[in-house]
Design a protein around this motif. Structure first.
Motif, PDB file in Angstrom:
ATOM      1  N   GLU A 128       0.803  -1.233   0.000  1.00 27.81           N
ATOM      2  CA  GLU A 128       0.000   0.000   0.000  1.00 27.81           C
ATOM      3  C   GLU A 128       0.830   1.274   0.000  1.00 27.81           C
ATOM      4  O   GLU A 128       0.317   2.349  -0.311  1.00 27.81           O
ATOM      5  N   CYS A 129       2.086   1.187   0.348  1.00 24.84           N
ATOM      6  CA  CYS A 129       2.883   2.380   0.649  1.00 24.84           C
ATOM      7  C   CYS A 129       3.001   3.328  -0.551  1.00 24.84           C
ATOM      8  O   CYS A 129       2.762   4.542  -0.423  1.00 24.84           O
ATOM      9  N   THR A 130       3.372   2.801  -1.704  1.00 28.40           N
ATOM     10  CA  THR A 130       3.528   3.661  -2.882  1.00 28.40           C
ATOM     11  C   THR A 130       2.207   4.295  -3.273  1.00 28.40           C
ATOM     12  O   THR A 130       2.146   5.472  -3.648  1.00 28.40           O
ATOM     13  N   TYR A 135      -1.322   8.975  -3.891  1.00 33.70           N
ATOM     14  CA  TYR A 135      -2.730   9.344  -4.039  1.00 33.70           C
ATOM     15  C   TYR A 135      -3.440   9.855  -2.786  1.00 33.70           C
ATOM     16  O   TYR A 135      -4.493  10.485  -2.895  1.00 33.70           O
ATOM     17  N   ALA A 136      -2.919   9.586  -1.599  1.00 36.06           N
ATOM     18  CA  ALA A 136      -3.656   9.953  -0.387  1.00 36.06           C
ATOM     19  C   ALA A 136      -3.989  11.443  -0.341  1.00 36.06           C
ATOM     20  O   ALA A 136      -5.146  11.835  -0.144  1.00 36.06           O
ATOM     21  N   ALA A 137      -2.991  12.285  -0.528  1.00 34.21           N
ATOM     22  CA  ALA A 137      -3.221  13.731  -0.432  1.00 34.21           C
ATOM     23  C   ALA A 137      -4.171  14.244  -1.515  1.00 34.21           C
ATOM     24  O   ALA A 137      -5.137  14.960  -1.206  1.00 34.21           O
ATOM     25  N   PRO A 138      -3.972  13.906  -2.797  1.00 36.03           N
ATOM     26  CA  PRO A 138      -4.904  14.410  -3.813  1.00 36.03           C
ATOM     27  C   PRO A 138      -6.329  13.880  -3.663  1.00 36.03           C
ATOM     28  O   PRO A 138      -7.288  14.606  -3.925  1.00 36.03           O
ATOM     29  N   ILE A 139      -6.489  12.630  -3.240  1.00 37.86           N
ATOM     30  CA  ILE A 139      -7.844  12.102  -3.047  1.00 37.86           C
ATOM     31  C   ILE A 139      -8.539  12.844  -1.912  1.00 37.86           C
ATOM     32  O   ILE A 139      -9.700  13.252  -2.028  1.00 37.86           O
ATOM     33  N   ARG A 140      -7.834  13.049  -0.813  1.00 38.08           N
ATOM     34  CA  ARG A 140      -8.433  13.768   0.308  1.00 38.08           C
ATOM     35  C   ARG A 140      -8.807  15.185  -0.092  1.00 38.08           C
ATOM     36  O   ARG A 140      -9.872  15.689   0.287  1.00 38.08           O
ATOM     37  N   ALA A 141      -7.951  15.831  -0.862  1.00 35.26           N
ATOM     38  CA  ALA A 141      -8.207  17.217  -1.247  1.00 35.26           C
ATOM     39  C   ALA A 141      -9.379  17.326  -2.212  1.00 35.26           C
ATOM     40  O   ALA A 141     -10.207  18.236  -2.105  1.00 35.26           O
ATOM     41  N   LYS A 142      -9.478  16.394  -3.163  1.00 36.48           N
ATOM     42  CA  LYS A 142     -10.498  16.502  -4.208  1.00 36.48           C
ATOM     43  C   LYS A 142     -11.800  15.804  -3.851  1.00 36.48           C
ATOM     44  O   LYS A 142     -12.889  16.294  -4.162  1.00 36.48           O
ATOM     45  N   TRP A 143     -11.721  14.653  -3.179  1.00 38.29           N
ATOM     46  CA  TRP A 143     -12.911  13.833  -2.968  1.00 38.29           C
ATOM     47  C   TRP A 143     -13.371  13.789  -1.524  1.00 38.29           C
ATOM     48  O   TRP A 143     -14.514  13.394  -1.256  1.00 38.29           O
ATOM     49  N   GLY A 144     -12.509  14.133  -0.576  1.00 38.97           N
ATOM     50  CA  GLY A 144     -12.921  14.162   0.824  1.00 38.97           C
ATOM     51  C   GLY A 144     -12.555  12.897   1.581  1.00 38.97           C
ATOM     52  O   GLY A 144     -12.109  11.902   1.015  1.00 38.97           O
ATOM     53  N   GLU A 145     -12.776  12.944   2.895  1.00 37.23           N
ATOM     54  CA  GLU A 145     -12.347  11.869   3.779  1.00 37.23           C
ATOM     55  C   GLU A 145     -13.101  10.569   3.546  1.00 37.23           C
ATOM     56  O   GLU A 145     -12.529   9.486   3.635  1.00 37.23           O
ATOM     57  N   TYR A 146     -14.411  10.652   3.280  1.00 37.37           N
ATOM     58  CA  TYR A 146     -15.169   9.410   3.150  1.00 37.37           C
ATOM     59  C   TYR A 146     -14.668   8.582   1.969  1.00 37.37           C
ATOM     60  O   TYR A 146     -14.390   7.380   2.102  1.00 37.37           O
ATOM     61  N   GLY A 149     -11.242   7.172   2.661  1.00 40.00           N
ATOM     62  CA  GLY A 149     -11.305   6.033   3.573  1.00 40.00           C
ATOM     63  C   GLY A 149     -11.808   4.775   2.882  1.00 40.00           C
ATOM     64  O   GLY A 149     -11.279   3.673   3.092  1.00 40.00           O
ATOM     65  N   MET A 150     -12.837   4.937   2.045  1.00 46.55           N
ATOM     66  CA  MET A 150     -13.367   3.785   1.310  1.00 46.55           C
ATOM     67  C   MET A 150     -12.297   3.179   0.412  1.00 46.55           C
ATOM     68  O   MET A 150     -12.088   1.962   0.389  1.00 46.55           O
ATOM     69  N   MET A 151     -11.574   4.036  -0.326  1.00 47.28           N
ATOM     70  CA  MET A 151     -10.544   3.516  -1.236  1.00 47.28           C
ATOM     71  C   MET A 151      -9.367   2.911  -0.481  1.00 47.28           C
ATOM     72  O   MET A 151      -8.801   1.893  -0.902  1.00 47.28           O
ATOM     73  N   TRP A 152      -8.999   3.522   0.635  1.00 48.74           N
ATOM     74  CA  TRP A 152      -7.898   2.955   1.419  1.00 48.74           C
ATOM     75  C   TRP A 152      -8.287   1.587   1.972  1.00 48.74           C
ATOM     76  O   TRP A 152      -7.476   0.652   1.985  1.00 48.74           O
ATOM     77  N   LEU A 153      -9.539   1.432   2.406  1.00 46.34           N
ATOM     78  CA  LEU A 153      -9.994   0.131   2.892  1.00 46.34           C
ATOM     79  C   LEU A 153      -9.955  -0.901   1.763  1.00 46.34           C
ATOM     80  O   LEU A 153      -9.548  -2.054   1.974  1.00 46.34           O
ATOM     81  N   ILE A 154     -10.338  -0.502   0.558  1.00 49.39           N
ATOM     82  CA  ILE A 154     -10.239  -1.397  -0.594  1.00 49.39           C
ATOM     83  C   ILE A 154      -8.778  -1.791  -0.836  1.00 49.39           C
ATOM     84  O   ILE A 154      -8.465  -2.964  -1.084  1.00 49.39           O
ATOM     85  N   VAL A 155      -7.873  -0.822  -0.747  1.00 47.01           N
ATOM     86  CA  VAL A 155      -6.447  -1.117  -0.947  1.00 47.01           C
ATOM     87  C   VAL A 155      -5.956  -2.102   0.110  1.00 47.01           C
ATOM     88  O   VAL A 155      -5.193  -3.036  -0.192  1.00 47.01           O
ATOM     89  N   TYR A 211      -7.809   5.796  -9.741  1.00 45.28           N
ATOM     90  CA  TYR A 211      -6.945   5.537  -8.593  1.00 45.28           C
ATOM     91  C   TYR A 211      -6.714   4.060  -8.246  1.00 45.28           C
ATOM     92  O   TYR A 211      -5.764   3.757  -7.515  1.00 45.28           O
ATOM     93  N   LEU A 212      -7.556   3.156  -8.704  1.00 42.16           N
ATOM     94  CA  LEU A 212      -7.494   1.785  -8.196  1.00 42.16           C
ATOM     95  C   LEU A 212      -7.243   0.729  -9.272  1.00 42.16           C
ATOM     96  O   LEU A 212      -7.382  -0.464  -9.008  1.00 42.16           O
ATOM     97  N   ARG A 213      -6.891   1.143 -10.480  1.00 46.02           N
ATOM     98  CA  ARG A 213      -6.559   0.165 -11.519  1.00 46.02           C
ATOM     99  C   ARG A 213      -5.304  -0.624 -11.128  1.00 46.02           C
ATOM    100  O   ARG A 213      -4.446  -0.132 -10.410  1.00 46.02           O
ATOM    101  N   SER A 214      -5.230  -1.841 -11.642  1.00 47.55           N
ATOM    102  CA  SER A 214      -4.008  -2.618 -11.450  1.00 47.55           C
ATOM    103  C   SER A 214      -2.857  -1.946 -12.192  1.00 47.55           C
ATOM    104  O   SER A 214      -2.978  -1.590 -13.371  1.00 47.55           O
ATOM    105  N   SER A 215      -1.751  -1.727 -11.485  1.00 49.91           N
ATOM    106  CA  SER A 215      -0.594  -1.023 -12.048  1.00 49.91           C
ATOM    107  C   SER A 215       0.604  -1.313 -11.160  1.00 49.91           C
ATOM    108  O   SER A 215       0.466  -1.923 -10.094  1.00 49.91           O
ATOM    109  N   PRO A 216       1.797  -0.879 -11.561  1.00 49.15           N
ATOM    110  CA  PRO A 216       2.949  -1.051 -10.668  1.00 49.15           C
ATOM    111  C   PRO A 216       2.750  -0.389  -9.302  1.00 49.15           C
ATOM    112  O   PRO A 216       3.339  -0.821  -8.310  1.00 49.15           O
ATOM    113  N   VAL A 217       1.914   0.651  -9.255  1.00 50.01           N
ATOM    114  CA  VAL A 217       1.634   1.321  -7.979  1.00 50.01           C
ATOM    115  C   VAL A 217       0.712   0.479  -7.105  1.00 50.01           C
ATOM    116  O   VAL A 217       0.791   0.502  -5.880  1.00 50.01           O
ATOM    117  N   LEU A 218      -0.168  -0.304  -7.756  1.00 48.46           N
ATOM    118  CA  LEU A 218      -1.143  -1.123  -7.033  1.00 48.46           C
ATOM    119  C   LEU A 218      -1.316  -2.444  -7.803  1.00 48.46           C
ATOM    120  O   LEU A 218      -2.273  -2.615  -8.555  1.00 48.46           O
TER     121      LEU A 218
END
Length: 357
Positions: A128-130, A135-146, A149-155, A211-218
């Protein structure tokens, strides 16, 4: 007569703690299910928990280990509710207690209670680190905490799946053949694209593609459609973690709420439980993030075992309860309590008449 909150909490903690490993600092990661608790399937609800034999009030019914868990705190730097990221620990870490942060500084919410937990969690966190760094900062800024949190739980669900596949073992599923565990259990959760509004599914699809496609980041090897389907299941089955019991009924007077949420998690077995506004199960996380079910009253053989999906001290009237459940979980509650509180046909007709002057 119901048990007092204090009595139930003491019993709940005592029964949960006796299942800890000999090393008191680390609990066992093996779930436990009451021998008289079984799964069933009904046409309308789908899966359900029910008692195969009578269960007494106060008996421990289940202790389930989270498949994935995230902390939910406002200020991680100063919070005493931030959980250790090692899933075999997950205990709350105290501010200023020497807790460890990620060396890559991926997210302030990621901490471990000590270096031992950090080292033990290195491979899982690497997954999850990369993604968090990027993505953590831009997602929080653009989409908000909820949504973050949902995407981080999926990760973190995907990280657990990754670890499960790496270990090439089915130990957890062999622990209790009556109840699935691991990724197999997550895939069997209720909740599909048809359960949600088209606008909601479109929004999740856009998030997945960005943000959640399969890639080298995820690197998870699932298609975008499979990740959207996973979100549909997660959103219908995840638990909020609160410091006090959920589902105390009848609600004590004066009411005692369950407190502020400090985490969210997905549990393979606990997710089977359906909702009732007059539940016969209370649930509460223990000190290691495990979800503990206990019988809040006597349960007859063949009776469904239900929890409450929300704080019963907060939503009292029929309309408030039904609106909340329909909005979040996409069903109209028809439990015994709701059915009994429905206005009669005569009362409904009278309400619909215009006022006479």
């Amino acid at each position: 007569m119901s048990l007092s909150t204090t009595t139930v909490e003491k019993r709940l903690l005592a029964t949960a703690e006796h299942l800890n490993a000999p090393n008191k600092s680390q609990p066992t990661s093996v779930p436990w299910v009451h021998p008289h608790l079984e799964q069933g399937v009904v046409p309308i609800k789908g899966r359900q928990l029910r008692a195969s034999q009578p269960i007494r009030q106060g008996e421990l019914l289940m202790i389930d280990v989270p498949y994935a868990l995230i902390p939910v705190v406002d200020d991680p730097a100063s919070s005493d509710s931030l959980l250790c990221s090692n899933p075999t620990c997950s205990r709350q870490t105290q501010h200023g207690s020497g807790r460890m942060s990620c060396p890559s500084r991926c997210l302030a919410d990621v901490v471990w209670c000590n270096s031992t937990c950090q080292e033990a969690d290195e491979l899982r966190h690497e997954f999850e680190c990369t993604w968090l760094q990027r993505y953590a900062a831009p997602i929080r800024a653009k989409w908000g905490e909820y949504d973050f949190g949902m995407m981080w739980l999926i990760v973190r669900i995907l990280a657990s799946r990754h670890m499960e596949r790496q270990q090439l073992s089915d130990t957890e599923n062999q622990t209790n053949q009556r109840f699935k565990g691991g990724w197999d259990a997550i895939q069997s959760f209720c909740g599909s694209l048809d359960s949600w509004a088209h606008s909601q599914v479109r929004s999740w699809t856009a998030l997945v593609k960005k943000y959640l496609r399969s890639s080298p980041v995820l690197p998870h090897d699932l298609s975008a459609d499979e990740i959207v389907a996973l979100i549909c299941r997660e959103e219908a089955n995840s638990f909020g973690l609160y410091p006090r019991e959920t589902g105390v009924y009848p609600v004590p007077e004066p009411p005692v709420d369950r407190g502020e949420q400090f985490a969210a998690a997905v549990y393979p077995r606990a997710a089977i439980a359906n909702h009732s506004c007059s539940p016969n199960i209370m649930h509460k996380p223990d000190h290691h993030g495990r979800m503990v079910f206990t019988a809040s009253r006597d349960i007859a053989a063949g009776e469904e075992c239900c929890i409450s999906y929300f704080d019963l001290s907060k939503r009292v009237d029929l309309k408030s309860r039904r609106d909340h459940l329909q909005g979040l979980f996409r069903f109209v509650c028809g439990c015994d309590r709701c059915s009994a509180e429905e206005p009669s046909e005569k009362e409904s007709n009278w309400v619909g008449l215009p006022f006479l002057e």
